[in-house]
Design an enzyme around this catalytic site. Structure first.
Site, PDB file in Angstrom:
ATOM      1  N   ASP A 110     -25.354 102.928  18.110  1.00 29.26           N
ATOM      2  CA  ASP A 110     -25.042 103.496  19.420  1.00 29.26           C
ATOM      3  C   ASP A 110     -26.291 103.563  20.285  1.00 29.26           C
ATOM      4  O   ASP A 110     -26.813 104.636  20.588  1.00 29.26           O
ATOM      5  CB  ASP A 110     -24.425 104.888  19.232  1.00 29.26           C
ATOM      6  N   PRO A 165     -23.564 104.706  24.819  1.00 33.75           N
ATOM      7  CA  PRO A 165     -23.765 103.266  24.999  1.00 33.75           C
ATOM      8  C   PRO A 165     -22.704 102.406  24.312  1.00 33.75           C
ATOM      9  O   PRO A 165     -22.281 101.382  24.871  1.00 33.75           O
ATOM     10  CB  PRO A 165     -25.147 103.030  24.384  1.00 33.75           C
ATOM     11  N   TYR A 166     -22.264 102.797  23.116  1.00 27.04           N
ATOM     12  CA  TYR A 166     -21.265 101.985  22.417  1.00 27.04           C
ATOM     13  C   TYR A 166     -20.010 101.811  23.270  1.00 27.04           C
ATOM     14  O   TYR A 166     -19.472 100.705  23.394  1.00 27.04           O
ATOM     15  CB  TYR A 166     -20.909 102.630  21.080  1.00 27.04           C
ATOM     16  N   GLY A 167     -19.543 102.898  23.864  1.00 22.14           N
ATOM     17  CA  GLY A 167     -18.366 102.819  24.718  1.00 22.14           C
ATOM     18  C   GLY A 167     -18.617 101.981  25.953  1.00 22.14           C
ATOM     19  O   GLY A 167     -17.734 101.232  26.409  1.00 22.14           O
ATOM     20  N   LYS A 170     -18.305  98.377  24.959  1.00 21.85           N
ATOM     21  CA  LYS A 170     -16.902  97.979  24.803  1.00 21.85           C
ATOM     22  C   LYS A 170     -16.229  97.797  26.166  1.00 21.85           C
ATOM     23  O   LYS A 170     -15.423  96.871  26.355  1.00 21.85           O
ATOM     24  CB  LYS A 170     -16.154  99.033  23.983  1.00 21.85           C
TER      25      LYS A 170
END
Length: 353
Positions: A110, A165-167, A170
């Site tokens: 992340d 950040p991960y979201g 995506k």
């Protein structure tokens, strides 16, 4: 998926374009194969099983940086390469007559750098597919695109606002899919998966990392690790811990197969939630694991993690209307029991001489 570019193939892993692939190509042909990126990983390996169970020929692309080649069923071609490598993608599409793709590959760290990597990888993959004649694509996205939503259940019309950040990565990947596959003659489904957990009910695949809550709790209950940390005990929820929508990995995999089937029937485009529609707190998950394992489970309190929403539960009605899909295995008990069975079997195999 991890490093950019080709990695050296293991002895039992083929390289795209190799003539050694031809015997498998003949067996796998038929209506054309589905190319699954990340098919040796946790979610990806279950997607491969669901597609095979539904009668689809499958080919897997995975760099094996985190995936396990033993998770790929016998008879399924596996090419070891990064999902951003155009030569590998085009080679597989030609070799296996690929007509549809599932992009499930993503690094899970992340961080902003990893999020940018995931978005670039998705962009290169979907463009290579579209330019090579693939017309149908399913993207494994995440509920992380929504961020902290004040009211649940979360419907697909909510404006995404990733808190991590991960979201964000995506969400950027979703935009790449819409750009590459939004033209006439193309079709795509984006599946925003909530908290995926559990293992294949038939024992063919399951988690190996032990990082997510259910996995960690099962390992702790079986004496394979120390106490589980509960990140935040003062949230405005029924017991002070975060409430999440846990969806069985087999149901997630079945949703991907249903999405491909809907695209074949003429569905043009859809962005859908993939969850159970039910919420369980961290304490409730720990209690269920302890009850199913008939064992004590030590847990310690930790600080809140930045970006964690108090509650995240999916509205799943649109997925049912669009795909004819609904979760069949996603009761908390079924999720936990399948994960416990898988973890016990892994431990027995590791301990065997």
């Amino acid at each position: 998926m991890g490093r950019w570019g080709w990695t050296r193939p293991a002895p039992d892993v083929a390289q795209a374009g190799s003539m050694a692939l031809e015997p498998q190509t003949r067996r796998e042909r038929g209506p054309g194969a589905v190319l699954v990126t990340g098919g040796a990983g946790y979610v990806g390996s279950h997607i491969v099983l669901a597609l095979r169970d539904a009668g689809y020929p499958v080919a897997v692309l995975d760099d094996l940086s985190t995936g396990d080649r033993n998770a790929v069923p016998a008879g399924v071609p596996l090419v070891r390469a990064d999902a951003a490598h155009g030569e590998a993608i085009r080679g597989m599409i030609a070799c296996y007559r690929v007509t549809a793709a599932v992009h499930a590959a993503a690094a899970l760290d992340d961080t902003p750098a990893t999020a940018a990597h995931n978005a670039r990888m998705c962009a290169r993959f979907v463009r290579a597919c579209a330019e090579s004649g693939v017309r149908r694509l399913v993207l494994t996205s995440s509920a992380a695109v929504y961020g902290a939503v004040p009211n649940c259940p979360i419907a697909e019309f909510r404006c995404p606002a990733p808190a991590r950040p991960y979201g964000a990565g995506k969400l950027a990947s979703e935009a790449e899919v819409r750009e590459a596959f939004g033209a006439p003659g193309f079709g795509y489904v984006i599946l925003r998966c909530f908290n995926v957990a559990g293992a294949d009910p038939a024992g063919r695949a399951g988690p190996r990392a032990g990082k997510a809550l259910v996995e960690a709790a099962c390992e702790a209950a079986l004496g394979l690790r120390g106490p589980v940390t509960v990140f935040g005990t003062d949230y405005p929820t029924r017991d002070g811990t975060c409430v999440r929508d846990y969806v069985h990995v087999a149901d997630v995999a079945a949703a991907h197969a249903a999405a491909l089937s809907a695209l074949e029937r003429g569905l043009g485009a859809a962005t859908l939630n993939c969850g159970s529609g039910q919420g369980h707190s961290v304490r409730e998950v720990l209690a269920e694991v302890a009850a199913c394992a008939s064992a004590g489970l030590a847990a310690g309190a930790g600080s809140r993690r930045p970006g964690d929403a108090p509650v995240s539960i999916a509205a799943i009605g649109l997925a049912g209307e669009t795909l004819g899909w609904r979760p069949h295995n996603s009761s908390l008990g079924a999720i936990v029991r399948s994960n416990l069975d898988w973890t016990r079997n892994l431990h027995r195999e590791a301990a065997a001489p």
